[in-house]
Design a protein around this motif. Structure first.
Motif, mmCIF file in Angstrom:
data_model
loop_
_atom_site.group_PDB
_atom_site.id
_atom_site.type_symbol
_atom_site.label_atom_id
_atom_site.label_comp_id
_atom_site.label_asym_id
_atom_site.label_seq_id
_atom_site.Cartn_x
_atom_site.Cartn_y
_atom_site.Cartn_z
ATOM 1 N N ASP A 38 33.652 26.424 -37.339
ATOM 2 C CA ASP A 38 32.425 27.191 -37.176
ATOM 3 C C ASP A 38 32.317 27.712 -35.752
ATOM 4 O O ASP A 38 32.689 27.037 -34.792
ATOM 5 C CB ASP A 38 31.195 26.332 -37.483
ATOM 6 C CG ASP A 38 31.074 25.995 -38.958
ATOM 7 O OD1 ASP A 38 31.618 26.748 -39.796
ATOM 8 O OD2 ASP A 38 30.434 24.975 -39.276
ATOM 9 N N CYS A 39 31.781 28.913 -35.628
ATOM 10 C CA CYS A 39 31.611 29.505 -34.305
ATOM 11 C C CYS A 39 30.476 28.777 -33.572
ATOM 12 O O CYS A 39 29.397 28.576 -34.133
ATOM 13 C CB CYS A 39 31.308 30.990 -34.428
ATOM 14 S SG CYS A 39 31.507 31.843 -32.843
ATOM 15 N N PRO A 40 30.693 28.406 -32.329
ATOM 16 C CA PRO A 40 29.650 27.722 -31.568
ATOM 17 C C PRO A 40 28.382 28.549 -31.360
ATOM 18 O O PRO A 40 27.331 27.996 -31.058
ATOM 19 C CB PRO A 40 30.318 27.445 -30.216
ATOM 20 C CG PRO A 40 31.773 27.414 -30.507
ATOM 21 C CD PRO A 40 31.965 28.434 -31.606
ATOM 22 N N CYS A 41 28.445 29.863 -31.543
ATOM 23 C CA CYS A 41 27.296 30.721 -31.264
ATOM 24 C C CYS A 41 26.182 30.597 -32.290
ATOM 25 O O CYS A 41 25.108 31.175 -32.108
ATOM 26 C CB CYS A 41 27.726 32.181 -31.123
ATOM 27 S SG CYS A 41 28.002 33.043 -32.691
ATOM 28 N N GLY A 42 26.411 29.866 -33.369
ATOM 29 C CA GLY A 42 25.366 29.651 -34.362
ATOM 30 C C GLY A 42 25.217 30.758 -35.380
ATOM 31 O O GLY A 42 24.215 30.828 -36.084
ATOM 32 N N SER A 43 26.211 31.596 -35.514
ATOM 33 C CA SER A 43 26.139 32.728 -36.439
ATOM 34 C C SER A 43 26.379 32.347 -37.896
ATOM 35 O O SER A 43 26.235 33.190 -38.772
ATOM 36 C CB SER A 43 27.180 33.787 -36.045
ATOM 37 O OG SER A 43 28.488 33.261 -36.236
ATOM 38 N N ASP A 44 26.785 31.125 -38.155
ATOM 39 C CA ASP A 44 27.179 30.660 -39.490
ATOM 40 C C ASP A 44 28.455 31.335 -39.982
ATOM 41 O O ASP A 44 28.708 31.400 -41.177
ATOM 42 C CB ASP A 44 26.049 30.841 -40.520
ATOM 43 C CG ASP A 44 24.865 29.938 -40.232
ATOM 44 O OD1 ASP A 44 25.080 28.811 -39.734
ATOM 45 O OD2 ASP A 44 23.728 30.354 -40.501
ATOM 46 N N GLN A 45 29.249 31.855 -39.068
ATOM 47 C CA GLN A 45 30.545 32.441 -39.386
ATOM 48 C C GLN A 45 31.632 31.555 -38.773
ATOM 49 O O GLN A 45 31.370 30.755 -37.886
ATOM 50 C CB GLN A 45 30.672 33.846 -38.798
ATOM 51 C CG GLN A 45 29.707 34.862 -39.369
ATOM 52 C CD GLN A 45 29.944 36.211 -38.731
ATOM 53 O OE1 GLN A 45 31.081 36.681 -38.657
ATOM 54 N NE2 GLN A 45 28.883 36.834 -38.264
ATOM 55 N N ALA A 46 32.838 31.762 -39.238
ATOM 56 C CA ALA A 46 33.981 31.080 -38.631
ATOM 57 C C ALA A 46 34.258 31.698 -37.266
ATOM 58 O O ALA A 46 34.085 32.902 -37.074
ATOM 59 C CB ALA A 46 35.212 31.212 -39.521
ATOM 60 N N TYR A 47 34.688 30.866 -36.317
ATOM 61 C CA TYR A 47 35.027 31.356 -34.981
ATOM 62 C C TYR A 47 36.053 32.489 -35.053
ATOM 63 O O TYR A 47 35.922 33.495 -34.351
ATOM 64 C CB TYR A 47 35.545 30.199 -34.115
ATOM 65 C CG TYR A 47 36.108 30.628 -32.784
ATOM 66 C CD1 TYR A 47 35.286 31.199 -31.813
ATOM 67 C CD2 TYR A 47 37.465 30.475 -32.505
ATOM 68 C CE1 TYR A 47 35.803 31.594 -30.583
ATOM 69 C CE2 TYR A 47 37.976 30.864 -31.277
ATOM 70 C CZ TYR A 47 37.150 31.431 -30.330
ATOM 71 O OH TYR A 47 37.670 31.826 -29.110
ATOM 72 N N ALA A 48 37.045 32.354 -35.927
ATOM 73 C CA ALA A 48 38.100 33.370 -36.047
ATOM 74 C C ALA A 48 37.567 34.730 -36.470
ATOM 75 O O ALA A 48 38.180 35.759 -36.190
ATOM 76 C CB ALA A 48 39.164 32.906 -37.038
ATOM 77 N N GLU A 49 36.411 34.758 -37.125
ATOM 78 C CA GLU A 49 35.829 36.022 -37.597
ATOM 79 C C GLU A 49 34.659 36.478 -36.744
ATOM 80 O O GLU A 49 34.155 37.578 -36.934
ATOM 81 C CB GLU A 49 35.360 35.842 -39.039
ATOM 82 C CG GLU A 49 36.495 35.522 -39.987
ATOM 83 C CD GLU A 49 36.017 34.886 -41.279
ATOM 84 O OE1 GLU A 49 34.802 34.730 -41.475
ATOM 85 O OE2 GLU A 49 36.889 34.518 -42.092
ATOM 86 N N CYS A 50 34.210 35.650 -35.833
ATOM 87 C CA CYS A 50 32.998 35.949 -35.073
ATOM 88 C C CYS A 50 33.331 36.269 -33.609
ATOM 89 O O CYS A 50 33.543 37.422 -33.261
ATOM 90 C CB CYS A 50 32.024 34.773 -35.189
ATOM 91 S SG CYS A 50 30.392 35.072 -34.481
ATOM 92 N N CYS A 51 33.375 35.259 -32.767
ATOM 93 C CA CYS A 51 33.568 35.469 -31.334
ATOM 94 C C CYS A 51 35.026 35.559 -30.893
ATOM 95 O O CYS A 51 35.334 36.184 -29.881
ATOM 96 C CB CYS A 51 32.857 34.367 -30.550
ATOM 97 S SG CYS A 51 31.052 34.475 -30.654
ATOM 98 N N MET A 52 35.927 34.962 -31.654
ATOM 99 C CA MET A 52 37.336 34.968 -31.257
ATOM 100 C C MET A 52 37.896 36.383 -31.068
ATOM 101 O O MET A 52 38.588 36.636 -30.069
ATOM 102 C CB MET A 52 38.180 34.186 -32.250
ATOM 103 C CG MET A 52 39.615 34.024 -31.839
ATOM 104 S SD MET A 52 40.439 32.978 -33.079
ATOM 105 C CE MET A 52 42.132 33.349 -32.696
ATOM 106 N N PRO A 53 37.620 37.339 -31.971
ATOM 107 C CA PRO A 53 38.143 38.689 -31.740
ATOM 108 C C PRO A 53 37.637 39.306 -30.435
ATOM 109 O O PRO A 53 38.384 40.020 -29.749
ATOM 110 C CB PRO A 53 37.652 39.476 -32.954
ATOM 111 C CG PRO A 53 37.460 38.443 -34.019
ATOM 112 C CD PRO A 53 36.981 37.216 -33.288
ATOM 113 N N LEU A 54 36.403 39.032 -30.052
ATOM 114 C CA LEU A 54 35.875 39.540 -28.791
ATOM 115 C C LEU A 54 36.586 38.872 -27.617
ATOM 116 O O LEU A 54 36.937 39.532 -26.641
ATOM 117 C CB LEU A 54 34.364 39.328 -28.713
ATOM 118 C CG LEU A 54 33.527 40.378 -29.440
ATOM 119 C CD1 LEU A 54 33.746 40.367 -30.925
ATOM 120 C CD2 LEU A 54 32.074 40.205 -29.114
ATOM 121 N N HIS A 55 36.826 37.573 -27.735
ATOM 122 C CA HIS A 55 37.546 36.866 -26.681
ATOM 123 C C HIS A 55 38.973 37.386 -26.551
ATOM 124 O O HIS A 55 39.562 37.303 -25.469
ATOM 125 C CB HIS A 55 37.561 35.357 -26.962
ATOM 126 C CG HIS A 55 36.207 34.739 -26.909
ATOM 127 N ND1 HIS A 55 35.924 33.534 -27.519
ATOM 128 C CD2 HIS A 55 35.046 35.142 -26.332
ATOM 129 C CE1 HIS A 55 34.651 33.223 -27.297
ATOM 130 N NE2 HIS A 55 34.102 34.189 -26.589
#
Length: 130
Positions: free
Chosen positions: A6-23
């Protein structure tokens, strides 16, 4: 069994689909998405990303996150308000919870200002309270 993180940002999405692409270099679609990715970068200690996503007019030379002893441990993010001003400026108000060492839970409330230039959102500055 799932390998989903889970993405730490609280979006209820997987990290790989949420913040990881931005990183990894993708442009944030909104100032809120950038703010969430910056919170996650603090959780993960991604100092280079934090500096790269900070507007050049207010960016510090370094953050030195590794030198913070004890380092804060982040425990959650809640976006209170996302307010676009126009197509290139926006505000995001949020609360982030954290602990330092064995201390009690703390909260940081911030109203952050973002600016978009050349298709990329940048963090400009924030007014915060605890």
């Amino acid at each position: 069994m799932s390998d989903r993180i889970d993405c730490p940002c609280g979006s209820d999405q997987a990290y790989a689909e949420c913040c990881m692409p931005l990183h990894a270099g993708a442009a944030a679609s909104t100032a809120e998405a950038l703010m969430r990715s910056r919170y996650t970068a603090y959780v993960l200690g991604l100092e280079d990303y934090l500096l790269a996503s900070w507007h050049r007019s207010t960016r510090p030379a370094a953050l030195n996150l590794a030198r913070e002893k004890p380092a804060p441990r982040w425990h959650g993010l809640k976006v209170l308000r996302y307010q676009p001003v126009d197509e290139n400026n926006a505000f995001v108000e949020f609360v982030a919870k954290y602990k330092v060492g064995g201390g009690s839970m703390q909260r940081l409330r911030e109203l952050s200002r973002f600016r978009r230039e050349d298709g990329h959102w940048y963090y400009v500055a924030g007014e915060w309270s605890t």
